[in-house]
Motif scaffolding. Structure first.
Motif, PDB file in Angstrom:
ATOM      1  N   ILE A  30       0.667  14.671  -0.397  1.00 25.50           N
ATOM      2  CA  ILE A  30      -0.232  15.425   0.334  1.00 25.50           C
ATOM      3  C   ILE A  30      -0.099  16.756  -0.092  1.00 25.50           C
ATOM      4  N   ALA A  31       1.121  17.473  -0.008  1.00 26.69           N
ATOM      5  CA  ALA A  31       1.346  18.978  -0.198  1.00 26.69           C
ATOM      6  C   ALA A  31       0.908  19.168  -1.514  1.00 26.69           C
ATOM      7  N   LEU A  32       0.982  18.494  -2.445  1.00 27.33           N
ATOM      8  CA  LEU A  32       0.799  18.775  -4.009  1.00 27.33           C
ATOM      9  C   LEU A  32      -0.764  18.722  -4.049  1.00 27.33           C
TER      10      LEU A  32
ATOM     11  N   GLU B 259      -6.604  11.945   1.521  1.00 27.90           N
ATOM     12  CA  GLU B 259      -7.023  11.125   2.785  1.00 27.90           C
ATOM     13  C   GLU B 259      -6.321   9.870   2.762  1.00 27.90           C
ATOM     14  N   ILE B 260      -6.296   9.280   1.385  1.00 32.14           N
ATOM     15  CA  ILE B 260      -5.562   7.819   1.599  1.00 32.14           C
ATOM     16  C   ILE B 260      -3.871   8.161   1.970  1.00 32.14           C
ATOM     17  N   LEU B 261      -3.404   9.002   1.309  1.00 29.68           N
ATOM     18  CA  LEU B 261      -1.934   9.371   1.504  1.00 29.68           C
ATOM     19  C   LEU B 261      -1.698   9.593   2.791  1.00 29.68           C
TER      20      LEU B 261
ATOM     21  N   MET C  62       1.062  -1.143   0.137  1.00 29.11           N
ATOM     22  CA  MET C  62       0.049   0.093  -0.068  1.00 29.11           C
ATOM     23  C   MET C  62       0.796   1.168   0.057  1.00 29.11           C
ATOM     24  N   ILE C  63       1.984   1.291   0.812  1.00 30.52           N
ATOM     25  CA  ILE C  63       2.684   2.324   0.742  1.00 30.52           C
ATOM     26  C   ILE C  63       3.475   2.466  -0.522  1.00 30.52           C
TER      27      ILE C  63
END
Length: 432
Positions: free
Chosen positions: A219-221, A179-181, A55-56
């Motif tokens: 997430i930042a992007l 949200e997933i990240l 997943m990661i």
């Protein structure tokens, strides 16, 4: 017990909904909770770490694709829309970008025209826009034979792609992606710190730390302000539980860098004043929440029914024409399914947190590094998910809910034998 009470109350509220036909059909989306039981049935302690790693890796690959997607650009930046264009009714302005027609990605005006020409007569085409960094869906462009005979049926002038959009990886939307990240980033950090604590700066701790950095970049992007804050909260929870004083300072410095990068992306990508929460998106959230709160006590026990608001959006006083949701999981659950459903959901979150937290604490000094790391990351993931849920309806997103219930199942598998283990002599002496 809280899971089944939540599910049964959801079913009851659907049958007693203001729009039973819609709400009953929506029950199928709630069946995602069975992934919790499926995970427990097929995952073992040995395979849990492998699944988490996959997943990661998937999330990291999505971030790499997002960087490529941003560098390449999306769609066609609109310079001009002809007065007789069929797209005029969709209120497309110069500076907006058209990037999908009927779900198909387009890269030039010729691609847009080709989709229109190849569509059957009287077909309704959805148009996906990027406006001030936001993704907008505009349904209702009707194809006619007259339009298809035009040299350029779209009537659009533009040649460049836009690079001003919010990353979404391979998912359908940046909110889903972020949200997933957030969950996967916390798991990466937990594994990195657990391996660093037990084995020093080895290959596993370096890989997990690199994965965390990549996921935080992703997430930042997305320019999701709330998820960036949720990430910071989760990281603080993990750092407090796992690190020494100096390491906590370094961790705090690292999350400050991520927040600074995220703030820059928000400034560059989203509407003006988005950082000060004075943009249209923020004001709309406040308006929608106020209307939802004002109607909450009209149906406090079983709620209004899932998705019933979509039929009565204007009638119930919600602003705008876009039928959305209340942008808050607790508020949406109470509005749709009643206050008891909200209580059951809070119960679920508390038990999830308590299970992960106790398991992490009991395994902190064990030799099972990956097992401890996943539970450590899960404490941050639950904290971040809950923080984000206060201002996002993340529990209502199918893909995010899948990851949530999957992680809950993983936590139960990894803590199944912890509480029943007999204490070692050292632990017994310490406790007495």
């Amino acid at each position: 017990m809280p899971i089944w009470l939540f599910f049964l109350w959801t079913v009851a509220s659907s049958f007693l909904s203001q729009e039973p036909r819609i709400s009953i059909a929506k029950i199928q989306s709630t069946c995602v909770i069975f992934l919790f039981y499926l995970t427990q049935a097929i995952v073992t302690r040995r395979t849990a770490a492998l699944l988490v790693a996959v997943m990661i890796l998937s999330g990291a690959a999505g971030t790499i694709y997002s960087v490529y997607d941003l560098a390449r650009g999306r769609g066609v930046l609109v310079d001009f829309v002809a007065p007789d264009s069929p797209l005029q009714s969709l209120h497309i302005r110069p500076g907006d970008a058209i990037w999908r027609i009927a779900g198909r990605r387009v890269y030039s005006v010729a691609d847009i025209d080709e989709v229109i020409k190849n569509s059957p007569d009287q077909t309704k085409l959805t148009v996906s826009l990027i406006s001030q960094g936001e993704h907008l869906e505009r349904p209702g462009m009707i194809v006619t034979d007259t339009i298809k005979k035009e040299a350029s049926p779209s009537g659009v002038v533009g040649s460049k792609p836009t690079h001003r959009f919010r990353a979404s990886g391979w998912t359908r939307h940046y909110e889903t992606y972020s949200e997933i990240l957030q969950i996967l980033a916390q798991l990466s950090l937990g594994l990195a710190l657990a391996n660093f604590r037990n084995h020093g700066l080895n290959r596993r701790s370096k890989l997990a730390a690199a994965a965390f950095a990549l996921l935080a970049l992703g997430i930042a992007l997305t320019a999701m302000r709330t998820v960036l804050v949720a990430l910071a909260i989760g990281v603080c929870v993990i750092s407090v539980r796992a690190l020494g004083r100096r390491a906590k300072v370094l961790s705090l410095a690292g999350i400050c860098l991520v927040l600074a990068l995220g703030a820059f992306v928000v400034y560059q990508t989203r509407a003006q004043h988005a950082l000060s929460l004075q943009d249209p998106s923020s004001s709309l959230r406040v308006q929608v929440a106020k209307v939802g709160l004002s109607r909450l006590m009209l149906h406090p026990v079983f709620g209004h029914g899932m998705d019933a608001m979509h039929v009565h959006w204007a009638e119930w006083g919600f602003p705008g024409k876009d039928m959305l949701h209340l942008h808050s999981t607790p508020l949406q659950l109470a509005f749709d399914r009643g206050l008891p459903a909200l209580v059951f959901w809070l119960w679920i979150m508390w038990v999830f947190w308590r299970t992960a937290s106790r398991g992490e604490k009991l395994l902190r000094d064990s030799s099972e590094t990956n097992r401890h790391g996943i539970l450590l990351g899960a404490t941050g993931a639950v904290a971040g998910f809950f923080a984000s849920s206060l201002v996002n309806y993340n529990f209502g997103d199918g893909e995010v809910a899948l990851v949530f219930w999957w992680l809950m199942g993983i936590v139960v598998v990894l803590t199944a034998e912890v509480s029943s283990k007999p204490m070692s002599s050292q632990q017994y002496t310490t406790s007495t």
